[in-house]
Design a protein around this motif. Structure first.
Motif, mmCIF file in Angstrom:
data_model
loop_
_atom_site.group_PDB
_atom_site.id
_atom_site.type_symbol
_atom_site.label_atom_id
_atom_site.label_comp_id
_atom_site.label_asym_id
_atom_site.label_seq_id
_atom_site.Cartn_x
_atom_site.Cartn_y
_atom_site.Cartn_z
ATOM 1 N N PRO A 21 0.658 -1.279 -0.081
ATOM 2 C CA PRO A 21 -0.075 0.083 0.084
ATOM 3 C C PRO A 21 1.021 1.290 0.085
ATOM 4 C CG PRO A 21 -1.009 -1.617 1.734
ATOM 5 C CD PRO A 21 0.313 -2.111 1.092
ATOM 6 N N ALA A 22 2.112 1.237 0.764
ATOM 7 C CA ALA A 22 2.594 2.657 0.830
ATOM 8 C C ALA A 22 3.512 2.759 -0.534
ATOM 9 C CB ALA A 22 3.883 2.313 1.778
ATOM 10 N N GLU A 70 9.912 -3.904 -6.838
ATOM 11 C CA GLU A 70 9.121 -4.879 -6.084
ATOM 12 C C GLU A 70 10.088 -6.213 -6.145
ATOM 13 O OE1 GLU A 70 6.827 -5.166 -3.436
ATOM 14 O OE2 GLU A 70 7.475 -7.592 -3.728
ATOM 15 N N GLN A 71 10.409 -6.811 -4.995
ATOM 16 C CA GLN A 71 10.963 -8.165 -4.962
ATOM 17 C C GLN A 71 10.297 -9.406 -5.522
ATOM 18 O OE1 GLN A 71 12.326 -8.911 -0.909
ATOM 19 N NE2 GLN A 71 10.318 -9.395 -0.177
ATOM 20 N N ILE A 117 -8.683 -6.826 5.249
ATOM 21 C CA ILE A 117 -8.058 -5.572 5.922
ATOM 22 C C ILE A 117 -9.384 -4.452 6.170
ATOM 23 C CG2 ILE A 117 -7.822 -4.286 3.606
ATOM 24 C CD1 ILE A 117 -4.597 -3.671 4.940
ATOM 25 N N THR A 118 -9.313 -3.812 7.125
ATOM 26 C CA THR A 118 -10.439 -2.872 7.613
ATOM 27 C C THR A 118 -10.057 -1.531 6.623
ATOM 28 O OG1 THR A 118 -10.776 -3.752 9.487
ATOM 29 C CG2 THR A 118 -11.748 -1.573 9.485
ATOM 30 N N ARG A 172 -14.697 -4.317 5.421
ATOM 31 C CA ARG A 172 -13.672 -5.126 5.462
ATOM 32 C C ARG A 172 -13.553 -5.334 4.150
ATOM 33 N NH1 ARG A 172 -9.688 -6.108 9.428
ATOM 34 N NH2 ARG A 172 -8.736 -8.005 8.871
ATOM 35 N N ARG A 210 -7.415 -8.152 1.211
ATOM 36 C CA ARG A 210 -6.285 -7.222 0.908
ATOM 37 C C ARG A 210 -5.713 -7.085 -0.390
ATOM 38 N NH1 ARG A 210 -3.751 -7.003 6.148
ATOM 39 N NH2 ARG A 210 -1.762 -6.924 5.420
ATOM 40 N N LEU A 243 15.920 -5.286 -3.850
ATOM 41 C CA LEU A 243 16.949 -4.274 -3.310
ATOM 42 C C LEU A 243 18.049 -4.998 -2.534
ATOM 43 C CD1 LEU A 243 18.307 -1.294 -3.382
ATOM 44 C CD2 LEU A 243 16.674 -0.881 -1.290
ATOM 45 N N ARG A 256 -4.282 -16.673 10.284
ATOM 46 C CA ARG A 256 -5.402 -16.310 9.510
ATOM 47 C C ARG A 256 -5.892 -17.249 8.503
ATOM 48 N NH1 ARG A 256 -4.243 -10.327 7.368
ATOM 49 N NH2 ARG A 256 -5.124 -9.530 9.368
ATOM 50 N N TRP A 271 6.166 -15.159 8.040
ATOM 51 C CA TRP A 271 5.102 -14.031 7.654
ATOM 52 C C TRP A 271 4.247 -14.881 6.583
ATOM 53 C CZ3 TRP A 271 3.072 -10.579 10.159
ATOM 54 C CH2 TRP A 271 2.278 -9.502 9.729
ATOM 55 N N ASP A 319 4.692 0.916 6.777
ATOM 56 C CA ASP A 319 5.305 -0.187 7.810
ATOM 57 C C ASP A 319 6.816 -0.023 8.172
ATOM 58 O OD1 ASP A 319 2.866 -1.219 8.469
ATOM 59 O OD2 ASP A 319 3.229 -3.252 7.988
ATOM 60 N N GLY A 341 -5.396 -1.912 13.068
ATOM 61 C CA GLY A 341 -6.173 -1.861 11.852
ATOM 62 C C GLY A 341 -5.931 -0.681 11.183
ATOM 63 N N GLY A 345 -2.896 0.358 9.741
ATOM 64 C CA GLY A 345 -1.563 0.500 8.944
ATOM 65 C C GLY A 345 -1.578 0.988 7.484
ATOM 66 N N ALA A 346 -2.654 0.477 6.581
ATOM 67 C CA ALA A 346 -2.502 0.633 5.311
ATOM 68 C C ALA A 346 -3.082 2.197 5.033
ATOM 69 C CB ALA A 346 -3.809 -0.152 4.614
HETATM 70 C C1 LIG Z 1 -2.281 -9.229 11.188
HETATM 71 C C2 LIG Z 1 -2.248 -7.788 10.666
HETATM 72 C C3 LIG Z 1 -3.499 -7.327 10.516
HETATM 73 C C4 LIG Z 1 -3.524 -6.080 9.968
HETATM 74 N N1 LIG Z 1 -5.016 -5.487 9.786
HETATM 75 C C5 LIG Z 1 -4.919 -4.301 9.272
HETATM 76 C C6 LIG Z 1 -6.062 -3.767 8.977
HETATM 77 O O1 LIG Z 1 -7.434 -4.160 9.331
HETATM 78 N N2 LIG Z 1 -6.300 -2.548 8.490
HETATM 79 C C7 LIG Z 1 -4.967 -1.784 8.085
HETATM 80 O O2 LIG Z 1 -5.228 -0.600 7.371
HETATM 81 N N3 LIG Z 1 -4.017 -2.293 8.247
HETATM 82 C C8 LIG Z 1 -3.848 -3.582 8.915
HETATM 83 N N4 LIG Z 1 -2.632 -4.211 9.095
HETATM 84 C C9 LIG Z 1 -1.321 -3.344 8.555
HETATM 85 C C10 LIG Z 1 -1.206 -3.371 7.258
HETATM 86 O O3 LIG Z 1 -1.333 -4.539 6.326
HETATM 87 C C11 LIG Z 1 0.298 -3.067 6.863
HETATM 88 O O4 LIG Z 1 0.301 -1.584 7.616
HETATM 89 C C12 LIG Z 1 0.329 -2.401 5.215
HETATM 90 O O5 LIG Z 1 0.173 -3.796 4.620
HETATM 91 C C13 LIG Z 1 1.729 -1.638 5.237
HETATM 92 O O6 LIG Z 1 2.045 -1.423 3.921
HETATM 93 P P1 LIG Z 1 3.243 -1.223 3.246
HETATM 94 O O7 LIG Z 1 3.323 -0.908 1.951
HETATM 95 O O8 LIG Z 1 4.123 -0.238 4.381
HETATM 96 O O9 LIG Z 1 4.087 -2.565 3.761
HETATM 97 P P2 LIG Z 1 4.017 -3.891 2.878
HETATM 98 O O10 LIG Z 1 2.619 -4.331 2.858
HETATM 99 O O11 LIG Z 1 4.421 -4.983 3.879
HETATM 100 O O12 LIG Z 1 4.721 -3.924 1.442
HETATM 101 C C14 LIG Z 1 6.111 -4.055 1.601
HETATM 102 C C15 LIG Z 1 6.538 -4.406 0.135
HETATM 103 O O13 LIG Z 1 7.877 -4.240 0.033
HETATM 104 C C16 LIG Z 1 8.406 -5.353 -0.796
HETATM 105 N N5 LIG Z 1 9.829 -5.592 -0.316
HETATM 106 C C17 LIG Z 1 10.316 -5.852 0.841
HETATM 107 N N6 LIG Z 1 11.612 -5.737 0.898
HETATM 108 C C18 LIG Z 1 11.917 -5.431 -0.443
HETATM 109 C C19 LIG Z 1 13.364 -5.518 -1.154
HETATM 110 N N7 LIG Z 1 14.483 -5.326 -0.345
HETATM 111 N N8 LIG Z 1 13.435 -4.934 -2.468
HETATM 112 C C20 LIG Z 1 12.215 -4.604 -2.791
HETATM 113 N N9 LIG Z 1 11.034 -5.133 -2.440
HETATM 114 C C21 LIG Z 1 10.751 -5.535 -1.206
HETATM 115 C C22 LIG Z 1 7.700 -6.698 -0.184
HETATM 116 O O14 LIG Z 1 7.632 -7.577 -0.913
HETATM 117 C C23 LIG Z 1 6.107 -5.946 0.037
HETATM 118 O O15 LIG Z 1 5.654 -6.258 -1.359
HETATM 119 C C24 LIG Z 1 -2.338 -5.556 9.524
HETATM 120 C C25 LIG Z 1 -0.819 -6.049 9.752
HETATM 121 C C26 LIG Z 1 -1.076 -7.286 10.411
HETATM 122 C C27 LIG Z 1 0.199 -8.082 10.393
#
Ligand SMILES: Cc1cc2nc3c(=O)[nH]c(=O)nc-3n(C[C@H](O)[C@H](O)[C@H](O)COP(=O)(O)OP(=O)(O)OC[C@H]3O[C@@H](n4cnc5c(N)ncnc54)[C@H](O)[C@@H]3O)c2cc1C
Length: 419
Positions: A21-22, A42-43, A54-55, A114, A117, A139, A194, A250, A305, A315, A317-318
């Motif tokens: 999402p980020a 993306e890896q 995800i909520t 809900r 994801r 990376l 899950r 994970w 994250d 819930g 984080g996204a």
């Molecule tokens: C159990 C659980 C329940 C959750 N429930 C909710 C919810 O209900 N609502 C909500 O909003 N949030 C929820 N979250 C949080 C949410 O899932 C995360 O905050 C969100 O996915 C973060 O997005 P992100 O893009 O920062 O990281 P991520 O989704 O982790 O994406 C990171 C990406 O980077 C890639 N990557 C990593 N390292 C490298 C590298 N070296 N080179 C290239 N690519 C790389 C990975 O493959 C991945 O695709 C939950 C989290 C957990 C653990």
């Protein structure tokens, strides 16, 4: 740093690491800045999402609307409770409803819901210029060169040089390791399981309602049940487990039988629901202390994250990930229009987002303290369950779902603040 304080000019090169999402939100936002030449790495071989549901709270919807991605989520893609609740809390042992919480007055289409994801991921992806995404690129190393630019090297042998590096690479961020080498995360002692089951079967179970329900048990354990759409129900179970030396998974598939046995104190509707599970995955929660800053070297920013590695963000984080992207793009846009450099844009970003994450960590600490009090003072399991529910559901914890990040951004970005 030579490049960091040069006025932001046409062709500023940005690498986004991570397609969660980020990263996808950053790609959409930067795609709207004509002077930015960005690429996302993306890896994984495809942009995909593991996990179940995800909520989406109000701030998630507000951001999805800003990103243009909300139009790709149809009503049939999501589960939104008819009465508008954001959570129902039950005693998991007796099945009794303890509390139901509702958002403040809210536009109906921004109400809590809900969703799978993967559907959220695809909705974001549709708004991204996919010609700028390189998948299968992990990376592995980052070096700062004499001109201040960053040399990125990938496992495939590919290498590139950029002015700005965005670490949207999740909780085990490689970018964060480069920017904050002494920072560590560790297993928190909590793990989640899950699973997804068929809606047609779950809906037959007496005592199970179509709602977003936390079923609490003693010692900070809960099971979350909710429909995801017309076809699927989600089950997420959180429990405490000691570190047995195998805590890095994970999304690792584990034995269904052993999983069900972990929750044998739960009431009959939950036992019936768990009996429908055919596959389950384990997600160990990792986290670390709060970072004082989410930027480094005038050329690195952490998003999502990667910037707040904690286990459980309510819930939200996204939404936080999307907010990070929105604020960062706003800061870059403003700095460019004011003839300022990337270093100033990153300071603005940090000034908006670091306090946000400080509040988040504080909220988690407050809940931990409240839980300890509950655990030591409760005279029965029922009392402990009600105490935990009150600790987590208090309305002063809800700021993270209902604040409007664009207001925070506007307040800070004034022409005089960064002279
Ligand atoms: C159990 C659980 C329940 C959750 N429930 C909710 C919810 O209900 N609502 C909500 O909003 N949030 C929820 N979250 C949080 C949410 O899932 C995360 O905050 C969100 O996915 C973060 O997005 P992100 O893009 O920062 O990281 P991520 O989704 O982790 O994406 C990171 C990406 O980077 C890639 N990557 C990593 N390292 C490298 C590298 N070296 N080179 C290239 N690519 C790389 C990975 O493959 C991945 O695709 C939950 C989290 C957990 C653990």
């Amino acid at each position: 740093m030579k490049t960091a304080n040069q006025p932001i000019g046409k062709g500023v090169k940005v690498a986004i690491i991570g397609g969660g999402p980020a990263g996808l939100s950053a790609a959409i936002e930067l795609g709207r800045l004509p002077f930015v030449d960005w690429h996302l790495y993306e890896q994984k071989p495809t942009i995909s999402e593991i996990g179940t549901g995800i909520t989406l709270q109000r701030n998630t919807w507000v951001l999805l609307e800003k990103l243009g991605a909300s139009r790709h989520l149809r009503t049939s893609d999501i589960f939104r409770p008819a009465d508008g609740h954001d959570n129902q809390y039950r005693n998991g042992v007796t099945g009794e409803v303890v509390k139901q919480t509702h958002p403040p007055v809210i536009i109906p289409h921004q109400g809590p819901c809900r969703v799978h994801r993967g559907k959220l991921q695809r909705a974001l992806l549709k708004e991204v210029d996919q010609g700028r995404i390189r998948t299968g690129e992990k990376l592995v190393s980052i070096e700062q060169e004499h001109d201040g630019k960053l040399r990125l090297s990938f496992a495939s042998g590919f290498s590139t040089k950029v002015d700005l590096l965005l670490g949207a690479d999740g909780i085990r961020s490689t970018v964060r390791e480069f920017a904050f080498p002494s920072y560590n995360i560790s297993y928190s002692g909590m793990t989640a399981y899950r699973a997804v089951v068929r809606a047609s079967e779950a809906e037959q179970i007496n005592g199970l309602s179509k709602a977003m329900i936390f079923w609490y048990s003693a010692k900070n354990r809960w099971i979350y049940t909710t429909p995801l759409d017309d076809n699927d129900w989600e089950i997420t179970c959180r429990t405490r487990e000691p570190d047995d030396g195998d805590r890095s998974s994970w999304g690792k598939e584990v034995s269904v039988k052993k999983f069900i046995a972990l929750f044998n104190e739960y009431c009959e509707p939950i036992q019936q629901l768990l009996s429908l599970v055919t596959r389950v995955k384990r997600f160990d929660y990792f986290g670390g202390r709060r970072l004082d800053s989410v930027v480094r070297h005038g050329s690195v920013a952490l998003l999502g994250d990667a910037s707040h590695p904690l286990s459980g963000a309510f819930g939200a984080g996204a939404a936080f990930a999307m907010e990070d992207a929105h604020v960062l793009a706003g800061a870059i846009r403003w700095a460019a229009s004011a003839g300022r450099g990337l270093d100033v844009a990153l300071r603005v970003f940090d000034d908006v987002r670091s306090p946000h994450y400080r509040n988040l960590y504080q909220t988690l600490d407050d809940i931990a303290v409240a839980h300890q009090k509950t655990f030591s003072e409760a005279s029965s399991v029922d009392e402990e369950i009600v105490g935990q529910i009150n600790n987590v559901s208090s309305s002063n914890r809800n700021w993270m779902y209902y604040h409007d990040v664009s207001h925070e951004n506007l307040n800070l970005v004034s022409p005089v603040a960064y002279d």
